[in-house]
Design a protein around this motif. Structure first.
Motif, mmCIF file in Angstrom:
data_model
loop_
_atom_site.group_PDB
_atom_site.id
_atom_site.type_symbol
_atom_site.label_atom_id
_atom_site.label_comp_id
_atom_site.label_asym_id
_atom_site.label_seq_id
_atom_site.Cartn_x
_atom_site.Cartn_y
_atom_site.Cartn_z
ATOM 1 N N VAL A 189 0.837 -1.211 0.000
ATOM 2 C CA VAL A 189 0.000 0.000 0.000
ATOM 3 C C VAL A 189 0.866 1.254 0.000
ATOM 4 C CG1 VAL A 189 -1.877 -1.200 1.186
ATOM 5 C CG2 VAL A 189 -0.214 0.118 2.528
ATOM 6 N N GLY A 190 2.158 1.107 0.251
ATOM 7 C CA GLY A 190 3.066 2.232 0.374
ATOM 8 C C GLY A 190 3.600 2.760 -0.945
ATOM 9 N N TRP A 191 3.042 2.330 -2.057
ATOM 10 C CA TRP A 191 3.426 2.907 -3.346
ATOM 11 C C TRP A 191 2.271 2.767 -4.320
ATOM 12 C CZ3 TRP A 191 6.520 -1.230 -1.415
ATOM 13 C CH2 TRP A 191 6.172 -2.496 -1.899
ATOM 14 N N ARG A 192 2.311 3.521 -5.381
ATOM 15 C CA ARG A 192 1.302 3.444 -6.435
ATOM 16 C C ARG A 192 1.979 3.750 -7.763
ATOM 17 N NH1 ARG A 192 -4.013 5.081 -5.786
ATOM 18 N NH2 ARG A 192 -3.646 4.607 -3.578
ATOM 19 N N VAL A 193 1.840 2.841 -8.704
ATOM 20 C CA VAL A 193 2.341 3.055 -10.063
ATOM 21 C C VAL A 193 1.120 3.097 -10.970
ATOM 22 C CG1 VAL A 193 3.789 2.160 -11.921
ATOM 23 C CG2 VAL A 193 4.520 1.909 -9.526
ATOM 24 N N ILE A 194 0.969 4.203 -11.693
ATOM 25 C CA ILE A 194 -0.242 4.444 -12.465
ATOM 26 C C ILE A 194 0.111 4.622 -13.938
ATOM 27 C CG2 ILE A 194 -2.192 6.026 -12.824
ATOM 28 C CD1 ILE A 194 -1.830 6.855 -9.856
ATOM 29 N N TRP A 195 -0.540 3.863 -14.793
ATOM 30 C CA TRP A 195 -0.444 4.114 -16.229
ATOM 31 C C TRP A 195 -1.678 4.912 -16.627
ATOM 32 C CZ3 TRP A 195 -2.667 0.834 -20.569
ATOM 33 C CH2 TRP A 195 -2.341 1.405 -21.810
ATOM 34 N N ASP A 196 -1.454 6.129 -17.093
ATOM 35 C CA ASP A 196 -2.558 7.019 -17.460
ATOM 36 C C ASP A 196 -2.501 7.340 -18.952
ATOM 37 O OD1 ASP A 196 -4.594 8.902 -17.560
ATOM 38 O OD2 ASP A 196 -3.226 10.536 -17.027
ATOM 39 N N PRO A 197 -3.417 6.783 -19.751
ATOM 40 C CA PRO A 197 -3.422 7.053 -21.195
ATOM 41 C C PRO A 197 -4.257 8.264 -21.591
ATOM 42 C CG PRO A 197 -4.950 5.286 -20.701
ATOM 43 C CD PRO A 197 -4.357 5.711 -19.380
#
Length: 368
Positions: A189-197
């Motif tokens: 929960v201590g990170w977030r990797v987001i692919w935003d197109p």
């Protein structure tokens, strides 16, 4: 040539050196030539050159948020998010009670036994910070913004690996204040990797949450200055000998190992100043062992501490550890004020990359 010498490969003058270290080779042929200079057998050189992976280095410069285009690749600053998307928060850690107990114990110990370097006043200040962390791990809290990477722009470089999307942006957020360990499932929960197109026209540069500003000051901050990526550069990255897919030769301390170790170390590490430390794709430059193995076990619910490595479940899971790949490597950066005390590695399983499941990424911090 004596294999046990640490060979410092010398590129031609036009390829250059910087700060006593050698840049990653620009192409496979250069990598093969430099490996040949170590005296390794031709068959091993050919094998290692064939295994090397393309990557894109991302040099940065000091920047001004007002002049950085929306959606551009950068470290630090403020993220460009699609309209309506809030700054990512992490929920309470699943093991918040254990973490809070740890921080409260540290706070108590500081007050009971003030270290000489801190004195009573310093011990009180650090104790308050530990108490604040004990509360924070049990509540929602905003993640620090490490950076965003414009995939359409990076994909123009020959070193861009086609396994990754070629549109949109990849954004990396991390709990820089707590710095969660990578080897437990609960830390995710201590990170977030987001692919935003999302189209660039729909992006909004988000304001920094007050909770992050409140824990930042001139001495330490989890709000980083913007450091835009200048001109991405394609390179070929060699396989580290601690990669789980290593098969070039046995890793006993022998002539071949000594030659390859000296050659590999000549490229430096991403916690050093004065070099391009940020990389998209390719093989990582790890500071410790276990990038793939710990990612594989923790992602599947196993705590990598203790004797878990000898269990049947762990041994079965580790067969798939070679499929974990580097997505982004973020190292020391004077422009974004990322200190030279380690590096961050975004790791993903190949199947998740192919399926664009970036929510399954793991962020690993390593230091010497």
């Amino acid at each position: 040539m004596n294999f046990h010498q640490h060979v410092i490969l010398k590129y031609s003058p036009e390829e250059g050196t910087r700060h006593g270290r050698y840049p990653a080779p620009p192409d496979r042929e250069t990598l093969a030539r430099s490996l040949q200079a170590t005296g390794l057998p031709a068959a091993i050189v050919a094998h290692l050159a064939a295994q090397a992976r393309p990557a894109v280095l991302m040099p940065t410069t000091a920047g001004d948020e007002d002049t950085i285009p929306a959606g551009a690749s950068k470290l630090g600053g403020r993220p460009d998010l699609p309209q309506g998307m809030a700054w990512p928060l992490r929920p309470p850690y699943p093991d918040a009670d254990r973490r809070a107990q740890y921080y409260n114990h540290k706070a108590d110990d500081l007050l009971a036994n003030p270290p000489s370097w801190a004195g009573a006043e310093g011990a009180e200040r650090f104790s308050r910070e530990y108490r604040a962390k004990a509360q924070a791990v049990a509540t929602d809290f905003p993640l620090a913004f490490f950076g965003q990477f414009n995939l359409a722009e990076l994909a123009q470089a020959p070193g861009f690996d086609p396994i990754f999307p070629t549109e949109g942006r990849l954004l990396v957020f991390y709990d820089y204040w707590i710095e969660p360990e990578e080897f437990t499932h609960e830390a995710a929960v201590g990170w977030r990797v987001i692919w935003d197109p999302s189209p660039v026209a729909e992006l909004v540069r988000a304001p920094v949450p007050q909770a992050l500003l409140a824990i930042s000051n001139d001495e330490w901050s989890c709000v980083f200055p913007p450091a835009p990526v200048t001109t991405p550069r394609s390179v070929i990255t060699p396989m580290p000998y601690n990669d789980k897919g290593w098969d070039a030769f046995p890793l006993d301390y022998n002539a071949e190992f000594a030659a390859y170790d000296g050659w590999f170390c000549a490229f430096g590490t991403p916690d050093e100043a004065g070099r391009d430390n940020h990389q998209f794709g390719g093989f990582p430059q790890p500071l410790q062992n276990g990038l793939q193995a710990r990612s594989q076990l923790a992602a599947n619910g196993l705590n990598c501490g203790g004797d878990v490595w000898s269990t049947a479940q762990a041994k079965a899971l580790l067969k798939s550890a070679p499929a974990w790949r580097l997505v982004v490597q973020i190292g020391a950066d004077p422009h974004a004020r990322l200190a030279d005390v380690g590096a961050y590695y975004v790791m993903m399983h190949e199947a998740d990359i192919a399926a664009r499941r970036f929510d399954r990424a793991r962020v690993v911090y390593q230091c010497d």
